[in-house]
Write a protein that holds these residues in place. Structure first.
Motif, short mmCIF file in Angstrom:
data_model
loop_
_atom_site.label_atom_id
_atom_site.label_comp_id
_atom_site.label_asym_id
_atom_site.label_seq_id
_atom_site.Cartn_x
_atom_site.Cartn_y
_atom_site.Cartn_z
N GLU A 52 40.69 44.11 40.30
CA GLU A 52 41.38 42.95 40.00
C GLU A 52 41.29 42.28 41.67
O GLU A 52 41.31 40.93 41.62
CB GLU A 52 42.89 43.04 39.57
N ASP A 53 41.80 43.17 42.86
CA ASP A 53 41.51 42.50 44.06
C ASP A 53 40.10 41.85 44.31
O ASP A 53 39.96 40.81 44.83
CB ASP A 53 41.82 43.56 44.88
N MET A 54 39.02 42.60 43.99
CA MET A 54 37.83 42.12 44.13
C MET A 54 37.46 40.75 43.43
O MET A 54 36.81 39.71 43.87
CB MET A 54 36.64 43.18 43.77
N ARG A 55 37.84 40.52 42.37
CA ARG A 55 37.75 39.56 41.33
C ARG A 55 38.37 38.24 42.01
O ARG A 55 37.96 37.21 41.99
CB ARG A 55 38.56 39.76 39.80
N GLN A 56 39.73 38.55 42.42
CA GLN A 56 40.55 37.32 43.02
C GLN A 56 39.64 37.00 44.21
O GLN A 56 40.10 35.90 44.63
CB GLN A 56 41.95 37.92 43.30
N SER A 57 39.23 37.89 45.20
CA SER A 57 38.72 37.50 46.14
C SER A 57 37.17 37.18 46.10
O SER A 57 36.41 36.75 47.20
CB SER A 57 38.52 38.56 47.59
#
Length: 107
Positions: A52-57
């Protein structure tokens, strides 16, 4: 992409005295817990958060190994003397070098 599609494993860590949850696609992540179930839940949770963090960034998210296409071919460089020995073994067994190498890898 679902974090459920990744390759998870739980093993015992003698150094830590606990079970450790691992994910093949995220080798830098792990989760220690007292039980195998807790280790699996922990690693799945941290991988989901990481995705999720990778997706958001906007980062590239690793593709699950289970969803990759494998051609069945790869090249291996070996010393000439090993190549000669394998070729000799294949000839003595009456099989191709490819078949001998494949059988050795599968064993």
């Amino acid at each position: 992409m679902s974090a459920d599609h990744y390759t998870y494993r739980v093993t015992w860590s003698p150094e830590d005295g606990e079970h450790v949850g691992l994910c093949a696609e995220f080798p830098s992540l792990s989760w220690l817990a007292g039980t195998p179930d807790a280790a699996l839940k922990g690693i799945r949770r941290i991988v989901a958060q990481c995705v999720e963090d990778m997706r958001q960034s906007g980062e590239d998210i690793p593709q699950p190994l289970a969803e990759k296409h494998y051609s069945g071919q790869f090249r291996v460089r070996i010393p000439p003397e090993v190549h000669r020995s394998l070729a000799t073994q294949a000839a003595e067994q009456g099989v191709s070098l490819n078949r001998l190498a494949s059988a050795k890898l599968a064993a």
